[in-house]
Design a protein around this motif. Structure first.
Motif, PDB file in Angstrom:
ATOM      1  N   TYR A  96     -13.548  23.867  15.524  1.00  0.00           N
ATOM      2  CA  TYR A  96     -12.628  22.741  15.684  1.00  0.00           C
ATOM      3  C   TYR A  96     -11.832  22.932  16.975  1.00  0.00           C
ATOM      4  O   TYR A  96     -11.480  24.066  17.329  1.00  0.00           O
ATOM      5  N   PRO A  97     -11.485  21.853  17.655  1.00  0.00           N
ATOM      6  CA  PRO A  97     -10.597  21.978  18.814  1.00  0.00           C
ATOM      7  C   PRO A  97      -9.183  22.321  18.352  1.00  0.00           C
ATOM      8  O   PRO A  97      -8.754  21.892  17.277  1.00  0.00           O
ATOM      9  N   CYS A  98      -8.486  23.081  19.151  1.00  0.00           N
ATOM     10  CA  CYS A  98      -7.103  23.438  18.818  1.00  0.00           C
ATOM     11  C   CYS A  98      -6.281  23.519  20.098  1.00  0.00           C
ATOM     12  O   CYS A  98      -6.837  23.545  21.201  1.00  0.00           O
ATOM     13  N   GLU A 167       7.486  33.542  12.544  1.00  0.00           N
ATOM     14  CA  GLU A 167       7.229  32.154  12.125  1.00  0.00           C
ATOM     15  C   GLU A 167       6.067  31.536  12.897  1.00  0.00           C
ATOM     16  O   GLU A 167       6.097  30.354  13.267  1.00  0.00           O
ATOM     17  N   ILE A 168       5.033  32.326  13.150  1.00  0.00           N
ATOM     18  CA  ILE A 168       3.838  31.832  13.819  1.00  0.00           C
ATOM     19  C   ILE A 168       2.842  31.376  12.755  1.00  0.00           C
ATOM     20  O   ILE A 168       2.634  32.057  11.748  1.00  0.00           O
ATOM     21  N   GLY A 169       2.227  30.242  12.977  1.00  0.00           N
ATOM     22  CA  GLY A 169       1.296  29.744  11.976  1.00  0.00           C
ATOM     23  C   GLY A 169       0.232  28.823  12.549  1.00  0.00           C
ATOM     24  O   GLY A 169       0.122  28.626  13.764  1.00  0.00           O
ATOM     25  N   ILE A 170      -0.548  28.283  11.645  1.00  0.00           N
ATOM     26  CA  ILE A 170      -1.537  27.246  11.943  1.00  0.00           C
ATOM     27  C   ILE A 170      -1.012  25.977  11.286  1.00  0.00           C
ATOM     28  O   ILE A 170      -0.647  25.996  10.109  1.00  0.00           O
ATOM     29  N   HIS A 171      -0.957  24.887  12.034  1.00  0.00           N
ATOM     30  CA  HIS A 171      -0.439  23.649  11.440  1.00  0.00           C
ATOM     31  C   HIS A 171      -1.104  22.426  12.038  1.00  0.00           C
ATOM     32  O   HIS A 171      -1.833  22.509  13.038  1.00  0.00           O
ATOM     33  N   GLY A 172      -0.839  21.293  11.408  1.00  0.00           N
ATOM     34  CA  GLY A 172      -1.359  20.030  11.893  1.00  0.00           C
ATOM     35  C   GLY A 172      -0.391  19.360  12.847  1.00  0.00           C
ATOM     36  O   GLY A 172       0.389  20.028  13.538  1.00  0.00           O
ATOM     37  N   ALA A 193      -2.340  24.675  16.645  1.00  0.00           N
ATOM     38  CA  ALA A 193      -2.311  23.334  16.057  1.00  0.00           C
ATOM     39  C   ALA A 193      -3.711  22.729  16.012  1.00  0.00           C
ATOM     40  O   ALA A 193      -4.478  22.836  16.973  1.00  0.00           O
ATOM     41  N   LEU A 194      -4.016  22.083  14.886  1.00  0.00           N
ATOM     42  CA  LEU A 194      -5.283  21.402  14.671  1.00  0.00           C
ATOM     43  C   LEU A 194      -5.014  19.953  14.273  1.00  0.00           C
ATOM     44  O   LEU A 194      -3.898  19.602  13.897  1.00  0.00           O
ATOM     45  N   LYS A 195      -6.071  19.138  14.329  1.00  0.00           N
ATOM     46  CA  LYS A 195      -5.970  17.790  13.783  1.00  0.00           C
ATOM     47  C   LYS A 195      -5.768  17.886  12.268  1.00  0.00           C
ATOM     48  O   LYS A 195      -6.215  18.835  11.622  1.00  0.00           O
ATOM     49  N   ASN A 196      -5.113  16.898  11.695  1.00  0.00           N
ATOM     50  CA  ASN A 196      -4.802  16.938  10.268  1.00  0.00           C
ATOM     51  C   ASN A 196      -6.055  16.968   9.390  1.00  0.00           C
ATOM     52  O   ASN A 196      -6.102  17.686   8.386  1.00  0.00           O
ATOM     53  N   MET A 199      -7.292  20.443   9.434  1.00  0.00           N
ATOM     54  CA  MET A 199      -6.471  21.285   8.566  1.00  0.00           C
ATOM     55  C   MET A 199      -6.890  21.119   7.108  1.00  0.00           C
ATOM     56  O   MET A 199      -6.973  22.093   6.356  1.00  0.00           O
ATOM     57  N   ASP A 200      -7.158  19.868   6.724  1.00  0.00           N
ATOM     58  CA  ASP A 200      -7.566  19.608   5.345  1.00  0.00           C
ATOM     59  C   ASP A 200      -8.891  20.305   5.016  1.00  0.00           C
ATOM     60  O   ASP A 200      -9.101  20.747   3.881  1.00  0.00           O
ATOM     61  N   GLU A 201      -9.791  20.399   5.995  1.00  0.00           N
ATOM     62  CA  GLU A 201     -11.074  21.055   5.756  1.00  0.00           C
ATOM     63  C   GLU A 201     -10.922  22.552   5.539  1.00  0.00           C
ATOM     64  O   GLU A 201     -11.570  23.135   4.661  1.00  0.00           O
TER      65      GLU A 201
END
Length: 217
Positions: A96-98, A167-172, A193-196, A199-201
């Motif tokens: 996925y692109p990020c 507070e580092i994470g992966i989010h939409g 950051a990813l597309k929402n 993230m759902d996938e």
């Protein structure tokens, strides 16, 4: 992406002709052979060869078709390529692109530098989020992060009073703002950051305390 053997491991039982292909491409070909054809394509002008890219199936379909356990799935982020990969063994299942921290080059050195940390991390927790759709909390800083941080202070690379951050994470993204990812411009404070929809996938395959993520330059 610097992952060895992308056509081996889980894909070892595929035909030899698949083994020279990246695993995702081989998997998509195998899956596409079992799907029903859609509407007929527009006629191709004589003399022109048109190669259509395969439709990438949902991650769940790939995982289910291979009979994989959630425990076998991990993530790999290539910062230079802005690519987030879902991996099982040596096989890349899907990418996925990020986008990254606003200062994308280099390891995170201290709080406020807006860099995305590099290394291997666990997952502390995950939750749905009002603003960012979902948030997956990465285990930064971990023991290795603290060691690097202390050494950089000793070497004078960061101020003596610097803090390591967190507070580092992966989010939409906020609803309707997927173009923030499509633009390929880094804008976070250090998160990935990813597309929402992406993230759902990946969200169902994230297990706190089990799933790992490797982030490379």
């Amino acid at each position: 992406m610097a992952l060895p053997g992308t056509a081996t491991g889980i894909a070892a039982d595929m035909r030899a002709s698949f083994r020279s292909m990246p695993f995702a491409a081989a998997m998509l070909f195998a899956l596409s052979c079992s799907t029903q054809p859609g509407a007929p394509a527009a006629p191709i002008p004589q003399g022109e060869e048109v190669v259509l890219p395969p439709e990438v199936p949902p991650l769940a379909r790939i995982v289910d078709s291979l009979g994989l356990s959630t425990h076998t799935i991990r993530f790999h982020v290539d910062k230079s390529e802005r690519l987030f990969a879902v991996v099982a063994g040596d096989a890349i299942l899907k990418t996925y692109p990020c986008v990254l921290g606003e200062v994308p080059v280099g390891d995170k050195m201290m709080q406020g530098d807006r860099k995305t940390p590099e290394g291997e991390f666990g997952i502390r927790s995950k939750r749905m989020h009002d603003k960012w759709h979902a948030f997956v909390w990465i285990d930064y800083p971990n023991a290795e992060s603290h060691q690097r941080f202390a050494q950089r202070k000793r070497d004078g690379l960061i101020p003596a009073n610097a803090k390591i951050g967190g507070e580092i994470g992966i989010h939409g993204v906020p609803e309707g703002m997927d173009h923030w990812i499509d633009a390929g411009v880094d804008w976070t404070f250090g998160c990935i950051a990813l597309k929402n929809a992406d993230m759902d996938e990946i969200y169902p395959y994230i297990m706190a305390g089990t799933t790992t993520i490797t982030i490379v330059p």
